[in-house]
Structures are given as C-alpha cells and as structure tokens.
Design an enzyme around this catalytic site. Sequence first.
Site, short mmCIF file in Angstrom:
data_model
loop_
_atom_site.label_atom_id
_atom_site.label_comp_id
_atom_site.label_asym_id
_atom_site.label_seq_id
_atom_site.Cartn_x
_atom_site.Cartn_y
_atom_site.Cartn_z
N ARG A 90 0.83 -1.21 0.00
CA ARG A 90 0.00 0.00 0.00
C ARG A 90 0.87 1.26 0.00
O ARG A 90 0.56 2.24 -0.70
CB ARG A 90 -0.92 -0.01 1.22
CG ARG A 90 -1.77 1.25 1.34
CD ARG A 90 -2.68 1.20 2.54
NE ARG A 90 -3.49 2.42 2.61
CZ ARG A 90 -4.49 2.61 3.45
NH1 ARG A 90 -4.81 1.64 4.31
NH2 ARG A 90 -5.18 3.73 3.46
N ASN A 144 -10.66 -4.43 -1.73
CA ASN A 144 -10.53 -3.40 -2.75
C ASN A 144 -9.56 -3.79 -3.85
O ASN A 144 -8.62 -4.56 -3.60
CB ASN A 144 -10.05 -2.09 -2.10
CG ASN A 144 -11.16 -1.38 -1.38
OD1 ASN A 144 -12.28 -1.31 -1.88
ND2 ASN A 144 -10.87 -0.86 -0.20
N CYS A 164 -19.25 -2.25 0.28
CA CYS A 164 -18.43 -1.10 0.65
C CYS A 164 -19.15 -0.38 1.78
O CYS A 164 -20.38 -0.46 1.90
CB CYS A 164 -18.25 -0.18 -0.54
SG CYS A 164 -17.22 1.29 -0.22
N HIS A 194 -16.51 3.40 -5.13
CA HIS A 194 -15.63 4.54 -4.91
C HIS A 194 -15.79 5.61 -5.98
O HIS A 194 -14.90 6.45 -6.18
CB HIS A 194 -14.16 4.11 -4.78
CG HIS A 194 -13.89 3.37 -3.51
ND1 HIS A 194 -12.63 2.96 -3.14
CD2 HIS A 194 -14.72 2.95 -2.52
CE1 HIS A 194 -12.70 2.33 -1.99
NE2 HIS A 194 -13.96 2.31 -1.59
N TYR A 244 -14.33 9.89 -2.24
CA TYR A 244 -13.36 9.49 -3.26
C TYR A 244 -13.43 10.38 -4.50
O TYR A 244 -12.49 10.41 -5.29
CB TYR A 244 -13.58 8.03 -3.66
CG TYR A 244 -13.14 7.05 -2.61
CD1 TYR A 244 -11.81 6.64 -2.51
CD2 TYR A 244 -14.05 6.54 -1.68
CE1 TYR A 244 -11.40 5.75 -1.54
CE2 TYR A 244 -13.64 5.65 -0.70
CZ TYR A 244 -12.32 5.26 -0.64
OH TYR A 244 -11.92 4.38 0.34
#
Length: 421
Positions: A90, A144, A164, A194, A244
């Site tokens: 990440r 995700n 989500c 998102h 987002y």
Amino acid sequence: MKLAVVGGGSTYTPELIDGFARLRDTLPISELVLIDPAAERLELIGGLARRIFAKQGHPGLITTTSDLDAGVADADAVLLQLRIGGQAARLQDETWPLECGCVGQETTGAGGLAKALRTVPVVLDIAERVRRSNPDAWIIDFTNPVGIVTRALLQAGHKAVGLCNVAIGFQRRFAAMLDLTPADIHLDHVGLNHLTWELGVRKGGPEGENLLPQLIARHGEAIAADLRLPRAVLDRLGAVPSYYLRYFYAHDEVVRELGTKPSRAAEVAAMEKELLGLYGDPALDEKPELLSKRGGAFYSEAAVDLAAALLGDGGSAVQVVNTLNNGTLPFLPDDAVIEVQARVDRSGPSPLAVPRLDPLYAGLISHVTAYEDLALDAALRGGRERVFKALLAHPLVGQFDLAEGLTDRLLAHNKEHLAWA
C-alpha cells in the site's frame, strides 16, 4: 450457520466480530472461522474475538486456521478482506504515482490498478477453492478495489456480492443530522465502487420524501468539510459525492497535499502495530477506541445486513451493494458492476430502478467503467501493454507520457506479486 473470514488476521476483524456479537439475532452464527496465513497475528485476533463473544453472551464457536480449504468447508458464506502485499505494498501504491504528478491512492488511479493486478488472481483462486468445497456458499467481497474484484468473481461464475461502507456511513451521518433513525433513511446512491453520488436522501423508503435539499441547506458546510470539498460543489451539484470524488474534483490540490505529508499507509502501519499490542492483552474484551481511526466504520453492520439477507428465511432487504448492471444503467454493458441500492434475498441482489442520470455523472461512470474493463483484462492476462492501456484510459491519467512512466513504475514495484512480470 457457519461463516468464514478470509483475511481474518486483519486489524479490521474486531470491528466485524463486535457487529456479529451485537447483532446475533439478525445473523445467528453458530460457527465463525478466521482464516489467515499469518498464524501469530491470527491467534492474537482470534483470542480477542472469543473474548468479545464471551462478554456479549454470544454462544457461537470461533476457530482460527491457516488452512483455507479446511476453513471454508461447509461455510454458508465466505467474507473476503485481503490486502496482498500488506501495508508495504500500500505504501508503494501511495508513493510512486506521485513521482509522475498523479494521485497516489490504493483504490483509484495507478495505485488502484496495482492493487487490482495483485489481488484479482488471488481472489479467483480462493473463490475456485470455495466452489470446489461448497458451490452453494455466497462470497461477500470487501477487498478493494471492490468493483473490479467483484466483476472478476461474477465473470467467473461465482455467487458473489461486493460490499463497501461508504453508503452506510452516509446513511448514519445523514440520519443523525436529520434527527432520524438510520432505518428511516433511504439513499439514492448511484455509481461505481468509490465513484458514487447521493442523488437523494429519502425518508421512509425509495418513494419517500426527498430530504436532500434541506440536508444540504442546513448542513452543507459540515458535509463539505467531511468531504474536504468546497460547499459550492454540493450546492451546484445538488448532490453529495463520495469522498473518493475529491481525487477527481480536486486532483491537483490532492497531489500537492500528498507530496507534503506522511502517507496514509505509514499512519495505518503505525496504528496496526499499536492495535496488535492492544489485542494481545488478555484483559481486553471489546474493540478498542483506536480501531475507529483505522477505517471501515459500520463495516460490521453492512456485512451483517447483507449476510442475513443472502442467508435468511426467505425475506429480503434493500441495501447498497456491488452487483451486475443488467440494464440498470442503460449506458453501461450488462456485465459491468455497479454500486446501487438493490433488493437482496437468498437468490442474490436485484438493483432498484435508477432514473436517467445527468451526463455529468453518466459520463464519468462510463469513462471509469471502460478503465475497469481494461484493468480486469490486465489482471487476468497480464502484459505490459495491457497495463499501459488501462492507465491511459483512466481519467486521472489519460496522457501517453504519464501512462508510460506509471507503467514502468508499477511493474518495477510489483514484480514479486505478478507472476507474468
């Protein structure tokens, strides 16, 4: 009822356990299996999970295992919450795109593509092993990028629904602002994972009074502050975008910010270390307050509601899920995965009708869907050229030189996770 959680060693898991314990009348679990290859971490979280169940009087059995096939055997539903490469991957997703002047984020843009490439093959392998063991089990994906991962699962013929927590977070927030219960609030929630907008906030159900104009009028400043967008965005759209959307509506500002502060991945990694220390305390028998800062708010409530509808006694519930379009948004192909309100029962989700969307929304949804087509193709078949085309198609990239530079960096930082690279 038996549920299995793949990625049960996640620091998110106590949030899920707390929901299972509190909402046991909604979802009567007799056995819960936490599955994770990180055995030491898994035992810490398994111990806390058992203490949470015991404190709240839940009679269900909690077991832990690193054996995926044994863990999912006879499960009625399998929840997926994976992070391939962990926080280290990440951190890379949030860092190298900035070198090209693009958003560094783990679920959208170039970082989101990297996560999809790492994740889709692993999830499909897990799903195939679940199907061999128990073809009737539902797969609930919280991994995700949820839209792309869910589409991969559905395209491969699995019984899958994506989930989500963005919508349930808005529902809870708006209910508090309007002095209503969450059950009173129905969202006209439309888009892709998102990439969604709340086009209506209705009292009592899908046909109820639309309270969104008064919500924006009275609480627009607070909502905009939460989204870190100007109040004018809400007023001019007459809608509430997902947070987002800031990556799209304020891209350059976000890139400047990301270049001057510690990454979210670094913050989360430090938080996870502290959480694991807390989880190891044998006196702890509830989720710690620090977990609320980790993310995933209301994940447990959403997961319980969805599993209860999929596994229930014939009733149904309306919930925001990720599922096949099948004509719901007529400008998208039927096999696109959209995030909308759906009626969910044992046969799966059936999206509710959506009014014709303004081109302002439909255009961006179409654009990102085209990117997701190419991203899934790259995840399934590999190859530098497929990665490059997916990046070139993404509205946050869209330039030849940027796509070239991002492709080189993506491949360099993900070789250990991509069998074909």
